[in-house]
Design a protein around this motif. Structure first.
Motif, PDB file in Angstrom:
ATOM      1  N   THR A 173      10.756  -9.643  21.349  1.00  0.00           N
ATOM      2  CA  THR A 173      11.043  -8.013  20.472  1.00  0.00           C
ATOM      3  C   THR A 173      11.063  -8.979  18.827  1.00  0.00           C
ATOM      4  OG1 THR A 173      13.341  -8.607  20.964  1.00  0.00           O
ATOM      5  CG2 THR A 173      12.038  -7.009  22.278  1.00  0.00           C
ATOM      6  N   HIS A 174      11.294  -8.066  18.425  1.00  0.00           N
ATOM      7  CA  HIS A 174      11.634  -8.726  16.762  1.00  0.00           C
ATOM      8  C   HIS A 174      12.858  -8.831  16.729  1.00  0.00           C
ATOM      9  CE1 HIS A 174       7.826  -6.868  14.982  1.00  0.00           C
ATOM     10  NE2 HIS A 174       7.952  -5.573  15.352  1.00  0.00           N
ATOM     11  N   PRO A 175      13.432  -8.608  16.959  1.00  0.00           N
ATOM     12  CA  PRO A 175      15.238  -8.984  17.111  1.00  0.00           C
ATOM     13  C   PRO A 175      14.878 -10.849  17.449  1.00  0.00           C
ATOM     14  CG  PRO A 175      15.597  -7.286  18.168  1.00  0.00           C
ATOM     15  CD  PRO A 175      14.149  -7.430  17.910  1.00  0.00           C
ATOM     16  N   GLN A 176      13.662 -11.535  18.636  1.00  0.00           N
ATOM     17  CA  GLN A 176      14.474 -12.459  18.935  1.00  0.00           C
ATOM     18  C   GLN A 176      13.837 -13.347  18.104  1.00  0.00           C
ATOM     19  OE1 GLN A 176      12.389 -11.207  23.286  1.00  0.00           O
ATOM     20  NE2 GLN A 176      14.583 -11.803  24.413  1.00  0.00           N
ATOM     21  N   VAL A 177      12.354 -12.286  17.648  1.00  0.00           N
ATOM     22  CA  VAL A 177      11.311 -13.607  16.810  1.00  0.00           C
ATOM     23  C   VAL A 177      12.157 -13.914  15.693  1.00  0.00           C
ATOM     24  CG1 VAL A 177       9.556 -13.480  14.858  1.00  0.00           C
ATOM     25  CG2 VAL A 177       9.155 -12.950  17.146  1.00  0.00           C
ATOM     26  N   LEU A 178      12.994 -13.143  15.047  1.00  0.00           N
ATOM     27  CA  LEU A 178      13.760 -13.791  13.370  1.00  0.00           C
ATOM     28  C   LEU A 178      14.915 -14.549  14.414  1.00  0.00           C
ATOM     29  CD1 LEU A 178      15.567 -12.512  11.195  1.00  0.00           C
ATOM     30  CD2 LEU A 178      16.731 -11.119  12.536  1.00  0.00           C
ATOM     31  N   ARG A 179      15.585 -14.466  14.956  1.00  0.00           N
ATOM     32  CA  ARG A 179      16.845 -15.538  16.063  1.00  0.00           C
ATOM     33  C   ARG A 179      15.921 -16.361  16.450  1.00  0.00           C
ATOM     34  NH1 ARG A 179      18.713 -12.173  19.579  1.00  0.00           N
ATOM     35  NH2 ARG A 179      17.905 -13.438  20.927  1.00  0.00           N
ATOM     36  N   ARG A 180      14.827 -16.584  16.883  1.00  0.00           N
ATOM     37  CA  ARG A 180      14.362 -18.140  17.719  1.00  0.00           C
ATOM     38  C   ARG A 180      13.105 -18.829  16.499  1.00  0.00           C
ATOM     39  NH1 ARG A 180      14.209 -16.608  24.149  1.00  0.00           N
ATOM     40  NH2 ARG A 180      16.666 -16.263  23.985  1.00  0.00           N
ATOM     41  N   VAL A 181      12.794 -17.339  15.979  1.00  0.00           N
ATOM     42  CA  VAL A 181      11.437 -18.023  14.897  1.00  0.00           C
ATOM     43  C   VAL A 181      11.917 -18.428  13.479  1.00  0.00           C
ATOM     44  CG1 VAL A 181       9.130 -18.092  14.759  1.00  0.00           C
ATOM     45  CG2 VAL A 181      10.082 -17.911  16.618  1.00  0.00           C
ATOM     46  N   LEU A 182      12.275 -17.141  13.245  1.00  0.00           N
ATOM     47  CA  LEU A 182      12.806 -17.056  11.448  1.00  0.00           C
ATOM     48  C   LEU A 182      14.118 -17.788  10.951  1.00  0.00           C
ATOM     49  CD1 LEU A 182      11.067 -16.187   9.028  1.00  0.00           C
ATOM     50  CD2 LEU A 182      12.429 -14.478   8.971  1.00  0.00           C
TER      51      LEU A 182
END
Length: 283
Positions: A173-182
């Motif tokens: 999800t977008h929150p997961q991408v923000l938290r774990r990637v970006l």
């Protein structure tokens, strides 16, 4: 010019540059140990620790120091998320909207501190918010957040957006991408931004002077002492701050070099393992 002469002038320039930076700090620190009522090292009246004792017994100064730290922590808590979010938004858009938003965020850096302080009072007075340290923190955030944004925005230039797309394709999800990637990619810039925000808040004077109300911060207290008659106890405070800063810098450099050694050891171990694997495949 030969390489030897070039090296000589380079070393001479570096020595003069370091002397220009460090000599005033050395003189200021030396005055903290001079048994003279004037904050100077000449004439030398003898070695003493009385100014450190006076500093320790100065309750007003320690209250001002506590207020300064509290305001700086509040500025970090507010400025880092605001600056990081602004950098992500600016980096995700393009065209005239990006230029306008970037200009709005950077503009407070170019404004004089007195203007920001007066503007902060006028704005919050319209909302019936009294002056105080809370207003000092809000006023400082209005321009310190821009420093955080610039640091994070520079870090974003090296981010591979394909990583986000790959994570989304894999079901994140977008929150997961923000938290774990970006965010893991931005942590160094966020940490640097937090440090800059903290120290920018500590040394701030103009905004705090207009918005503090009846509370004191360290810079305002020192300013009041300069007007009423400064004593070498201020030099003692400056000496302690210099020693603390140098100590933190040395600790940071020691930890950085330790991390570099660990990474180099891991890379060397990986190369040896790769070489052993290649040898094992040779018939």
């Amino acid at each position: 010019m030969t390489d030897k002469n070039r090296r000589f002038f380079y070393n001479l320039y570096m020595a003069a540059f370091l002397l220009y930076l460090l000599l005033p700090l050395a003189v200021m620190s030396g005055a903290a140990f001079n048994d003279s009522k004037l904050p100077s090292i000449y004439p030398w009246m003898g070695l003493t620790d009385r100014w450190f004792i006076d500093l320790w017994n100065d309750d007003t100064l320690w209250t001002s120091f506590r207020n300064t730290i509290l305001v700086a922590l509040a500025v970090v808590v507010l400025a880092v998320p605001i600056g990081t979010a602004a950098a992500i938004v600016v980096n995700s858009i393009s065209g005239r909207t990006r230029s306008v938003l970037y200009g709005v965020m950077v503009a407070p850096i170019l404004a004089p501190g007195a203007v920001i302080g007066i503007s902060t009072i006028l704005f919050w007075n319209k909302l019936h918010v009294p002056t105080g340290l809370h207003l000092s923190a809000l006023g400082q955030v209005s321009y310190i957040a821009a420093f955080v944004m610039l640091l994070v925005l520079a870090r974003l230039q090296s981010f591979d957006t394909n990583l986000e797309e790959a994570a989304l394709d894999l079901g994140a999800t977008h929150p997961q991408v923000l938290r774990r990637v970006l965010l893991p990619h931005l942590y160094p810039a966020i940490g640097a931004g937090a440090a800059i925000a903290f120290f920018q808040s500590i040394e701030n004077f103009n905004i705090t002077l207009f918005t503090r109300g009846t509370s004191n911060t360290l810079t305002v207290y020192v300013f009041s002492k300069v007007r009423s008659g400064i004593t070498p106890s201020i030099n003692a405070l400056a000496f302690l701050l210099i020693v603390t800063t140098l100590g933190l810098a040395l600790i940071y450099e020691w930890r950085r070099r330790a991390r570099v050694r660990v990474e180099q050891a891991r890379e060397a171990e990986a190369r040896r393992a790769e070489a052993a694997a290649e040898l094992a495949l040779i018939p």
